[in-house]
Write a protein that holds these residues in place. Structure first.
Motif, short mmCIF file in Angstrom:
data_model
loop_
_atom_site.label_atom_id
_atom_site.label_comp_id
_atom_site.label_asym_id
_atom_site.label_seq_id
_atom_site.Cartn_x
_atom_site.Cartn_y
_atom_site.Cartn_z
N THR A 192 0.80 -1.23 0.00
CA THR A 192 0.00 0.00 0.00
C THR A 192 0.83 1.28 0.00
OG1 THR A 192 -0.17 -0.03 2.41
CG2 THR A 192 -1.93 -1.13 1.15
N ARG A 193 2.15 1.16 0.13
CA ARG A 193 3.01 2.34 0.03
C ARG A 193 3.69 2.28 -1.33
NH1 ARG A 193 7.72 5.14 0.72
NH2 ARG A 193 7.57 6.97 2.06
N LEU A 194 3.17 3.05 -2.25
CA LEU A 194 3.67 3.06 -3.62
C LEU A 194 4.50 4.32 -3.84
CD1 LEU A 194 0.38 2.04 -5.46
CD2 LEU A 194 2.19 0.55 -4.58
N VAL A 195 5.70 4.13 -4.36
CA VAL A 195 6.57 5.25 -4.71
C VAL A 195 6.75 5.22 -6.22
CG1 VAL A 195 8.85 6.29 -4.48
CG2 VAL A 195 7.76 5.23 -2.49
N VAL A 196 6.30 6.27 -6.88
CA VAL A 196 6.45 6.36 -8.34
C VAL A 196 7.64 7.28 -8.60
CG1 VAL A 196 5.36 6.94 -10.53
CG2 VAL A 196 3.97 6.00 -8.65
N ASP A 197 8.71 6.69 -9.11
CA ASP A 197 9.92 7.43 -9.45
C ASP A 197 9.71 8.06 -10.82
OD1 ASP A 197 12.41 8.41 -10.06
OD2 ASP A 197 13.43 6.47 -9.97
N CYS A 198 9.38 9.34 -10.84
CA CYS A 198 9.05 10.06 -12.07
C CYS A 198 10.26 10.68 -12.76
CB CYS A 198 8.02 11.15 -11.77
SG CYS A 198 6.48 10.54 -11.08
N SER A 199 11.44 10.38 -12.29
CA SER A 199 12.64 11.05 -12.80
C SER A 199 12.96 10.72 -14.26
CB SER A 199 13.84 10.76 -11.91
OG SER A 199 14.14 9.37 -11.91
N ALA A 232 -7.37 4.07 0.55
CA ALA A 232 -8.46 3.27 1.11
C ALA A 232 -7.92 2.06 1.87
CB ALA A 232 -9.40 2.82 -0.01
N ALA A 233 -6.72 1.61 1.48
CA ALA A 233 -6.09 0.47 2.14
C ALA A 233 -5.13 0.91 3.26
CB ALA A 233 -5.35 -0.37 1.11
N GLY A 234 -5.12 2.21 3.57
CA GLY A 234 -4.27 2.71 4.64
C GLY A 234 -2.88 3.14 4.21
N GLY A 235 -2.65 3.25 2.92
CA GLY A 235 -1.33 3.64 2.42
C GLY A 235 -1.38 4.94 1.65
N GLY A 236 -0.54 5.03 0.64
CA GLY A 236 -0.50 6.24 -0.17
C GLY A 236 0.42 6.09 -1.36
N VAL A 237 0.36 7.08 -2.23
CA VAL A 237 1.22 7.14 -3.41
C VAL A 237 2.13 8.35 -3.25
CG1 VAL A 237 1.32 7.46 -5.91
CG2 VAL A 237 -0.45 6.01 -4.92
N HIS A 238 3.42 8.11 -3.35
CA HIS A 238 4.43 9.16 -3.27
C HIS A 238 5.04 9.33 -4.65
CE1 HIS A 238 4.72 9.10 1.22
NE2 HIS A 238 4.08 7.97 0.98
N LEU A 239 5.15 10.56 -5.12
CA LEU A 239 5.76 10.86 -6.40
C LEU A 239 7.14 11.44 -6.16
CD1 LEU A 239 2.71 12.54 -8.17
CD2 LEU A 239 3.37 10.12 -8.17
N ALA A 240 8.12 10.98 -6.90
CA ALA A 240 9.50 11.40 -6.66
C ALA A 240 10.17 11.86 -7.94
CB ALA A 240 10.30 10.25 -6.06
N GLY A 241 10.94 12.93 -7.83
CA GLY A 241 11.83 13.37 -8.90
C GLY A 241 11.16 13.78 -10.19
N VAL A 294 4.70 14.68 -2.70
CA VAL A 294 5.70 14.87 -3.76
C VAL A 294 7.07 15.08 -3.11
CG1 VAL A 294 6.37 16.28 -5.73
CG2 VAL A 294 3.94 15.89 -5.27
N HIS A 295 8.06 14.35 -3.62
CA HIS A 295 9.42 14.42 -3.11
C HIS A 295 10.36 14.86 -4.24
CE1 HIS A 295 8.21 12.18 0.50
NE2 HIS A 295 7.46 11.48 -0.33
N ASP A 296 11.42 15.53 -3.88
CA ASP A 296 12.41 15.97 -4.87
C ASP A 296 13.16 14.81 -5.51
OD1 ASP A 296 11.78 18.65 -4.53
OD2 ASP A 296 13.34 18.95 -3.01
N SER A 297 13.32 13.72 -4.77
CA SER A 297 14.10 12.60 -5.28
C SER A 297 13.55 11.27 -4.76
CB SER A 297 15.56 12.74 -4.83
OG SER A 297 15.65 12.56 -3.43
N LEU A 298 13.99 10.20 -5.39
CA LEU A 298 13.59 8.87 -4.94
C LEU A 298 14.12 8.61 -3.54
CD1 LEU A 298 12.34 6.09 -5.39
CD2 LEU A 298 14.46 5.43 -6.56
N GLY A 299 15.35 9.02 -3.29
CA GLY A 299 15.93 8.84 -1.96
C GLY A 299 15.10 9.49 -0.87
N ALA A 300 14.63 10.71 -1.15
CA ALA A 300 13.80 11.42 -0.17
C ALA A 300 12.47 10.70 0.04
CB ALA A 300 13.56 12.85 -0.63
#
Length: 122
Positions: free
Chosen positions: A54-61, A83-92, A112-118
């Motif tokens: 449920t914790r999805l990180v989309v590396d948009c770099s 809805a499942a208790g998580g979220g989508v994080h967008l990076a770079g 939204v994060h500046d980088s994947l690492g963040a």
């Protein structure tokens, strides 16, 4: 680390890599996300959520273009993840993609994060 890649039939338009890093499923689209390639991103996002990730990180770099269909794929994943208790994080996000999120106001509903690492450190 489990990793898989799917590609678009339109050679070179979009390739999506998926890997697990800790509690995050990292999805990296490379190329153009539009009406013709959206399912290549939708499917791995749906699969991750179906597997309880449920914790999805989309590396948009490496995402060079995103239209409204691509944006809707990400918004749909966000709703299902939350809805499942998580979220989508967008990076770079590259400026051209960030502009789509800014114009539509979608940046306000994503983390939204500046980088994947963040994003992974958050």
């Amino acid at each position: 680390m489990d990793r898989k890649t799917v590609e678009s039939a339109n050679r070179g338009r979009l390739r999506v890599e998926v890997r697990t890093e800790g509690q995050s499923e990292v999805v990296t689209p490379r190329g153009e996300l539009d009406h013709h390639t959206a399912d290549l991103l939708r499917v791995p996002l749906d699969e991750a959520l179906g597997q309880g990730r449920t914790r999805l990180v989309v590396d948009c770099s490496h995402l060079e273009f995103c239209d409204s269909t691509g944006l809707n794929v990400l918004l749909g994943a966000r709703l299902r993840a939350e809805a499942a208790g998580g979220g989508v994080h967008l990076a770079g996000m590259l400026p051209v993609v960030a502009r789509v999120f800014e114009i539509t106001g979608a940046e306000a509903v994503f983390t939204v994060h500046d980088s994947l690492g963040a994003a992974l450190a958050d």
